[in-house]
Design a protein around this motif. Structure first.
Motif, short mmCIF file in Angstrom:
data_model
loop_
_atom_site.label_atom_id
_atom_site.label_comp_id
_atom_site.label_asym_id
_atom_site.label_seq_id
_atom_site.Cartn_x
_atom_site.Cartn_y
_atom_site.Cartn_z
N PHE A 15 14.05 7.36 4.24
CA PHE A 15 13.77 7.89 5.58
C PHE A 15 14.98 7.60 6.45
O PHE A 15 15.45 6.46 6.50
CB PHE A 15 12.54 7.19 6.18
CG PHE A 15 11.26 7.44 5.43
CD1 PHE A 15 10.59 8.65 5.56
CD2 PHE A 15 10.73 6.47 4.59
CE1 PHE A 15 9.40 8.88 4.87
CE2 PHE A 15 9.54 6.70 3.89
CZ PHE A 15 8.88 7.90 4.04
N ALA A 24 12.48 3.51 1.04
CA ALA A 24 11.08 3.12 0.79
C ALA A 24 10.78 3.08 -0.71
O ALA A 24 10.01 2.23 -1.16
CB ALA A 24 10.14 4.08 1.49
N SER A 43 2.77 -5.85 -1.48
CA SER A 43 2.61 -6.32 -0.11
C SER A 43 2.92 -5.20 0.88
O SER A 43 3.41 -4.13 0.49
CB SER A 43 3.49 -7.54 0.13
OG SER A 43 4.80 -7.20 -0.23
N SER A 44 2.64 -5.46 2.14
CA SER A 44 2.85 -4.48 3.19
C SER A 44 4.32 -4.05 3.23
O SER A 44 5.21 -4.89 3.19
CB SER A 44 2.44 -5.10 4.53
OG SER A 44 2.56 -4.15 5.54
N GLY A 45 4.54 -2.73 3.25
CA GLY A 45 5.90 -2.22 3.31
C GLY A 45 6.55 -2.04 1.95
O GLY A 45 7.72 -1.64 1.86
N SER A 46 5.82 -2.29 0.85
CA SER A 46 6.42 -2.20 -0.48
C SER A 46 6.56 -0.76 -0.97
O SER A 46 7.22 -0.52 -1.99
CB SER A 46 5.61 -3.02 -1.49
OG SER A 46 4.28 -2.59 -1.53
N LYS A 48 3.69 1.64 -1.11
CA LYS A 48 2.46 2.18 -1.72
C LYS A 48 2.05 3.52 -1.12
O LYS A 48 1.78 4.48 -1.85
CB LYS A 48 1.31 1.17 -1.56
CG LYS A 48 1.60 -0.20 -2.13
CD LYS A 48 0.42 -1.14 -1.99
CE LYS A 48 0.01 -1.46 -0.57
NZ LYS A 48 1.06 -2.15 0.24
N THR A 50 3.87 5.55 0.71
CA THR A 50 4.93 6.52 0.44
C THR A 50 4.74 7.12 -0.96
O THR A 50 4.83 8.34 -1.15
CB THR A 50 6.31 5.83 0.55
OG1 THR A 50 6.41 5.23 1.84
CG2 THR A 50 7.44 6.82 0.36
N HIS A 205 -4.66 -3.72 -1.39
CA HIS A 205 -4.03 -5.03 -1.22
C HIS A 205 -4.72 -6.09 -2.05
O HIS A 205 -4.19 -7.16 -2.28
CB HIS A 205 -4.22 -5.50 0.24
CG HIS A 205 -3.17 -5.04 1.17
ND1 HIS A 205 -3.40 -4.06 2.10
CD2 HIS A 205 -1.90 -5.45 1.34
CE1 HIS A 205 -2.29 -3.88 2.81
NE2 HIS A 205 -1.37 -4.70 2.37
N1 LIG Z 1 7.90 8.24 8.04
C1 LIG Z 1 8.63 7.13 7.92
N2 LIG Z 1 9.80 6.98 8.59
C2 LIG Z 1 10.55 5.87 8.46
N3 LIG Z 1 10.23 4.83 7.66
C3 LIG Z 1 9.10 4.91 6.97
C4 LIG Z 1 8.23 6.05 7.05
N4 LIG Z 1 7.16 5.84 6.24
C5 LIG Z 1 7.35 4.63 5.69
N5 LIG Z 1 8.51 4.06 6.11
C6 LIG Z 1 9.04 2.76 5.69
O1 LIG Z 1 9.01 2.71 4.27
C7 LIG Z 1 8.58 1.44 3.81
C8 LIG Z 1 7.35 1.59 2.94
O2 LIG Z 1 6.25 2.00 3.75
P1 LIG Z 1 4.79 2.29 3.17
O3 LIG Z 1 3.98 2.88 4.27
O4 LIG Z 1 4.91 3.08 1.92
O5 LIG Z 1 4.30 0.81 2.80
P2 LIG Z 1 2.89 0.31 2.21
O6 LIG Z 1 3.18 -0.40 0.94
O7 LIG Z 1 1.93 1.42 2.20
O8 LIG Z 1 2.47 -0.79 3.31
P3 LIG Z 1 0.99 -1.19 3.88
O9 LIG Z 1 0.38 -2.08 2.85
O10 LIG Z 1 1.31 -1.94 5.13
O11 LIG Z 1 0.21 0.05 4.13
C9 LIG Z 1 8.38 0.59 5.04
O12 LIG Z 1 9.53 -0.17 5.25
C10 LIG Z 1 8.20 1.61 6.15
O13 LIG Z 1 8.63 1.08 7.39
#
Ligand SMILES: Nc1ncnc2c1ncn2[C@@H]1O[C@H](COP(=O)(O)OP(=O)(O)OP(=O)(O)O)[C@@H](O)[C@H]1O
Ligand SMILES: [Mg+2]
Length: 249
Positions: A15, A24, A43-46, A48, A50, A205
């Motif tokens: 992104f 991501a 974990s959060s931000g890993s 998933k 995406t 999670h």
């Molecule tokens: N549309 C976007 N624009 C910019 N960065 C993004 C976007 N979507 C996700 N990210 C970034 O990509 C990374 C992965 O995000 P993602 O939403 O896939 O995490 P996740 O594993 O689903 O987390 P959670 O458990 O908190 O839902 C993060 O660092 C997030 O900030």
């Protein structure tokens, strides 16, 4: 031809945020066979959500290859992608995403409205059947705010099923629910998987939720760090029965 439901190779998603680039997904590779029940943990931000958005054709990778049921998703136009998504994928979200002023039945009929070959009578019949499958036949005319959280999620599952997709994708589908209701929803997913052979990819999670699936893929910083078959899959139905007060649905 491949008989896999999902085949991804070196998938990347970046992104751009002004001058900064968020990576991501940094090269993810795995396959999903028909009839598998996979959880994606991390974990959060890993990465998933995406990952799940790309699997569901809501988003496109920046690089790498994705075959969905043998179709190369990268080669499709936006329109073709929307058609593929509508035919092959059922989505279930953490916050249910039901239309508020619309009955359970109408919410479930919605995905069929895009298919002009289905008559309104057929639409009605298929929506009723999907709501019966999630044990909500008595709640067809209820609005979302007249249903419990677990019932709303079951409407969302019926909506995901009504197009007879090849794969159901769920993002933290039990995230807003208490333990008992989570187990009820997981029992439903297990039945769809074991009795109807539905392929399910489920983001969570919680390790105790992942224990209901047959395989767990763990993401860390946009990469797969573990991909395990669960040898001892737990039965959500049995876990429910073992809870102190009897389930009443
Ligand atoms: N549309 C976007 N624009 C910019 N960065 C993004 C976007 N979507 C996700 N990210 C970034 O990509 C990374 C992965 O995000 P993602 O939403 O896939 O995490 P996740 O594993 O689903 O987390 P959670 O458990 O908190 O839902 C993060 O660092 C997030 O900030
Ligand atoms: Mg997420």
């Amino acid at each position: 031809m491949s008989n896999k439901i999902v085949s991804i190779r070196e998938l990347k998603r970046e992104f751009r945020m002004g001058a900064e680039v968020v990576r991501a997904l940094k090269g993810v590779t795995f396959d999903v066979e028909p009839g598998e029940f996979v959880t994606i943990m991390g974990s959060s931000g890993s990465g998933k959500t995406t990952m799940l958005n790309i699997l569901g054709c809501l988003d496109k990778p920046s690089d790498g290859k994705y075959l969905l049921d043998g179709v190369d998703v990268g080669s499709l136009s936006r329109n073709e992608l929307a058609v593929l998504r509508n035919h092959k994928i059922g989505f279930v979200f953490q916050s249910y995403n039901l239309l508020a002023r619309t009955s359970a039945l109408e919410n479930v009929e919605l995905p069929l409205l895009y298919n002009s070959s289905i008559s309104s009578k057929m639409r009605h019949e298929r929506a009723v059947k999907a709501l019966e499958a999630v044990k909500l036949a008595e709640r067809l005319d209820h609005l979302p705010n007249q249903l419990s959280g677990g019932q709303q999620q079951r409407v969302a599952i019926a909506r995901a099923l009504v197009n007879e997709p090849v794969m159901i994708l769920a993002d933290e589908a039990t995230g807003n629910l208490d333990t008992r209701t989570s187990y009820e929803i997981m029992a439903l997913f297990q039945e769809l998987n074991q009795q109807q052979g539905k392929t399910i990819v489920f983001v969570t999670h919680e390790p105790d939720i992942a224990a209901f699936s047959s395989r767990t893929i763990t993401l860390k910083d946009g990469k797969v760090v573990k991909d395990n078959r669960n040898t001892q899959v737990r039965s959500a139905r049995e876990m429910l029965a073992a809870l102190p007060v009897a389930a009443d649905y």
